[in-house]
Enzyme design. Structure first.
Site, PDB file in Angstrom:
ATOM      1  N   LYS A  44      -6.238  19.798  22.080  1.00  0.00           N
ATOM      2  CA  LYS A  44      -5.016  19.174  22.772  1.00  0.00           C
ATOM      3  C   LYS A  44      -4.764  17.891  23.095  1.00  0.00           C
ATOM      4  O   LYS A  44      -5.216  17.207  23.305  1.00  0.00           O
ATOM      5  CB  LYS A  44      -5.012  19.873  24.047  1.00  0.00           C
TER       6      LYS A  44
ATOM      7  N   ASP B  47      -4.937  10.367   3.822  1.00  0.00           N
ATOM      8  CA  ASP B  47      -5.015  11.319   4.848  1.00  0.00           C
ATOM      9  C   ASP B  47      -4.333  12.765   5.291  1.00  0.00           C
ATOM     10  O   ASP B  47      -2.856  12.347   4.638  1.00  0.00           O
ATOM     11  CB  ASP B  47      -5.168  10.725   6.202  1.00  0.00           C
TER      12      ASP B  47
ATOM     13  N   LEU C 153      -7.493   4.402  11.855  1.00  0.00           N
ATOM     14  CA  LEU C 153      -8.692   3.253  13.226  1.00  0.00           C
ATOM     15  C   LEU C 153      -7.696   2.637  14.026  1.00  0.00           C
ATOM     16  O   LEU C 153      -8.064   3.159  14.817  1.00  0.00           O
ATOM     17  CB  LEU C 153      -8.562   2.072  11.743  1.00  0.00           C
TER      18      LEU C 153
ATOM     19  N   TYR D  88      -4.781   5.060   9.151  1.00  0.00           N
ATOM     20  CA  TYR D  88      -3.770   5.235  10.809  1.00  0.00           C
ATOM     21  C   TYR D  88      -4.935   5.706  11.002  1.00  0.00           C
ATOM     22  O   TYR D  88      -4.786   5.809  12.336  1.00  0.00           O
ATOM     23  CB  TYR D  88      -2.857   5.890   9.924  1.00  0.00           C
TER      24      TYR D  88
ATOM     25  N   ASP E  93       0.718  -1.125  -0.378  1.00  0.00           N
ATOM     26  CA  ASP E  93       0.219  -0.582   0.507  1.00  0.00           C
ATOM     27  C   ASP E  93       0.770   0.939  -0.140  1.00  0.00           C
ATOM     28  O   ASP E  93       0.728   2.145  -0.272  1.00  0.00           O
ATOM     29  CB  ASP E  93      -0.850  -0.339   1.297  1.00  0.00           C
ATOM     30  N   GLY E  94       2.150   1.663   1.024  1.00  0.00           N
ATOM     31  CA  GLY E  94       3.120   2.673   0.614  1.00  0.00           C
ATOM     32  C   GLY E  94       3.718   2.847  -0.743  1.00  0.00           C
ATOM     33  O   GLY E  94       3.645   3.870  -1.362  1.00  0.00           O
TER      34      GLY E  94
END
Lengths: 289, 289, 289, 289
Positions: C168, C141, C185, C183, C70-71
């Site tokens: 915060k 994302d 999830l 990420y 996927d990367g």
């Protein structure tokens, strides 16, 4: 541990192949000179003259052997703990958190126990829930929750005599470390190593998002009071036994004097079991970066 | 929106001060030439000759005015949506996600509506749950869950005709964006902005930790089938109405044709409401670094 | 979709067996009369005269073929989307959320695409993050987070011009539905079906427990402003590209005009993929009752 | 506890009004014949001849008085624990989990301590992290996490010499009960009553959803080994002090021999503090039914 002269059998009667497994183990143990005592449903299955009720069995034997799943073991665990008799759970297919011994390791594990090996026995504290005049000893958890069609309930939580919170939620789980991987985990509670001297209070669907699971000393005296009216609310003990609660009923929970001696597999430690049960090894999903 | 000639009153009868509030508003509205229609319990409260049932009221009026909490509004919301009549919720003390208008802004808000201001009306999609021959329209959520003393249930989940999963859990919440801040949030679901065309499936205490809330298209056809036997299981609609389910029962959920027009406060937007209700502003606790 | 005359190859160069796989596919495609274009690292691997940079490749071809995880796919996805060229991800061992085609289905899938089959192409919306004068298109994302040794940061969040909250936390993930299983999830966000027209804002370790993931319209204009000083803070795009932020920097995020056409497997739908990746099928652990 | 003859002052220098508060307390204590020792920044503030470094101060006094927030107290807590000197935290506005005494109760609390009252002192275990040749004592937590622009890291976790898991995540927090309401809580960890003899391992954004916080015995020897290369990874101690880690670095964590004696308010117990800090009392939001 006493020398094991008598072994009591508790079974999940509808498990596939159970009759053959039972007969094999009986023959094996009798060949070793061990007396075998059967609970009624097991006695009936093999046409033995008389069995004994599951409730009374632990007090008559030196080891309780469970053939079934965690539910079967839980149904007799508190009796074994009160009778101070160890319990060995053989799972018939799927590894359990409590029934950790696979069928093909059963003879080996029994041999080890008969030879006096106590290394594979893990001591597990129970909690005692007092409701009315009865005291219920639990290996996993004490749960108060609402009925299917009921609204959110309110529970007053006191610890060591002081009010901690009024919880608005579907319910509350008070779990031992042993029970932490059961219902409490589903409700968002942490995994707790069995030897930690603590219990966890895990709310079920709390109204307030900041009401998080709380790990407190096993020495704490916990008091739960139902503050709401007109809804169906249950007290459930080890997911097995239960009773209805009404407004102002109080349940008091503290550490039990009883300790369960649970036979574990020599082939894995606690974290191996967690890893295998929760699928940590095979997991392929989720994040990428 | 139709011109508002008739306003129907729905009340929470045991709310403190409700009678005085009701009388005041009736006088105010009648002074403006608006006809007021009362549900039975409200009519009785002020000694009016006859009221009308809560079920039938929305179809007889141009605006439903709710004096009470979110529960009161939910009990009539689907009727108002089906009748295509807007609803205005006045909370009697505590801000609600649905009853957003405080008592002291009631006249101002009514004046705005009577003057034809539609900016403060937010359109909310409903979902329709079909069970047997009945269809239930819901503003917040459709919930299937187990009874207090029951074991985990299994639900077969199909989306657009394809099996997605068999869920083992205490239950499942199918929620609209409007309902996302109610029960679904307690179960771990996300906050969903009302205008997003989606529903969320939030499991209640799932057995499998990787079974996480799923946001799917509001166009999806969701089918839930109860696969377990012998336990008490309920279908609950907007937390108000319910029925029991038995093994193999199926519930089908899809977007409703009905849309609710909900009067909101001109003084805050959706995120202001979330912020205020969830206490984001005052929060002082937690982390340090 | 244009007829596929030219296919561009993007590879994960250190994947085991990659050279053989690459040579096989090139031979197969050339045998079918398809021109093959290689990114530089792939050209070098097989001793081809010249490759083309990964950045420029999509604009030169009719289909981008990714051999890797996927990367690797993410590194070229935004370029393919901007060039309006479909992308097909072949995973070399482990199923990916984006690289869904296994090696042994590669030829079959390519044949289908060459024959003009578009049923297996899923349209995925991207989001565009503007920072300074640059606009970054992202398939998964946009993440703002603190450095390893930094303290909690504060982010001002505005939606459609109105301040929603000051967060915060360790950071914030703004994710598309496609990125919801990555990420977001891990940070507690929901699974979002790709066709839902929404983005999710998932806080990373928020100070305030009631700050929960928010699903908002993909039409929303999101503005994030860093309010804290003196800490290392990064903006990361698709987990690949990044830049540092300093106090008062603002990042604006909205739906991108670009849409990625992603080739999916005809043998599973979206939920099958989720189920397989998250291990829903094999799961054995957790609750008992 | 030793009789308190000398009190050391540690301050948050930029807190509003700090100089006046400091002068007042010095006058008050000197009037009672108590010697006051100032850390350098405090000495400078009031023009005193010489201060002493924050590091060396605890060993020179009978009580450390902190004027500031939890961060200020944490910066000196391990020194006070090693010197076996109690610490009293006065918050200058906002209640802290560690700095629990409000300004207007300061004199009363000091009087109680000077009179020998030890009921309000709570013993808190520290954990010791060994990295290389240095040992770091921590009151709250030991954190390993990735840099802002880094990818997920992998940590090998061993407990008592046995491998428990390889964690893929942003990082891991090992927290004491005292630290359980700080960073660990943000990452999904439970609240742990300070007297429970345990630590909690809370993963930060774990890749695997079933990797949940684990509460283990404080007697456990925990070993964390960084398995990934090429990313920025930090070891952070009490959110204050830190160092970079590289591949194959190991951090060993176990219970410290040092115990901190923390002065608490006589007006609230631990759960009152949790309730107040987490906003349980004021919460108005969320569910309806």
């Amino acid at each position: 541990m006493n020398k094991i002269n008598r072994i009591g059998f508790v079974i999940k009667p509808h498990a596939p192949g159970i009759e053959g497994i039972l007969r094999d183990l009986l023959a094996y143990l009798r060949g070793k000179g061990v007396a075998c005592v059967l609970e009624s449903v097991a006695a009936e299955m093999i046409g033995a003259r008389r069995g004994i009720s599951r409730e009374k069995l632990p007090a008559k034997v030196d080891l309780v052997l469970v053939l079934g799943g965690d539910g079967t073991l839980l149904s007799v665990a508190h009796r074994a703990a009160l009778a101070d008799v160890p319990i060995m759970g053989v799972n018939l297919g799927r590894l359990g958190f409590l029934t950790e011994i696979p069928l093909d390791e059963t003879r080996l594990t029994l041999d080890a126990l008969l030879a006096g090996n106590t290394d594979i026995i893990s001591a597990r504290n129970l909690i005692a829930a007092r409701f009315g005049r009865r005291i219920h000893n639990c290996l996993n958890d004490v749960v108060i929750n609402k009925g299917a069609a009921s609204r959110m309930i309110q529970l007053g939580i006191r610890i060591d005599g002081k009010e901690v919170a009024v919880l608005k939620a579907d319910g509350l789980i008070v779990s031992t470390p042993t029970g932490s991987t059961a219902y409490s985990l589903s409700a968002g509670g942490p995994i707790i190593q069995p030897l930690v001297a603590a219990v966890v209070l895990s709310p079920i669907c709390p109204h307030m998002l900041a009401f998080r699971p709380m790990v407190i000393s096993e020495r704490a005296r916990i008091s739960l009071k139902l503050l709401t009216d007109g809804e169906e609310v249950s007290l459930t003990l080890d997911g097995q036994r239960g009773t209805l609660l009404k407004k102002n009923d109080e349940v008091e929970i503290r550490r039990s004097d009883a300790v369960l001696r649970l036979v574990t597999s020599p082939r894995r430690n606690y974290f191996d079991l967690v890893k295998e049960k929760l699928g940590w090894a095979e997991y392929g999903g989720g994040r990428r970066n």
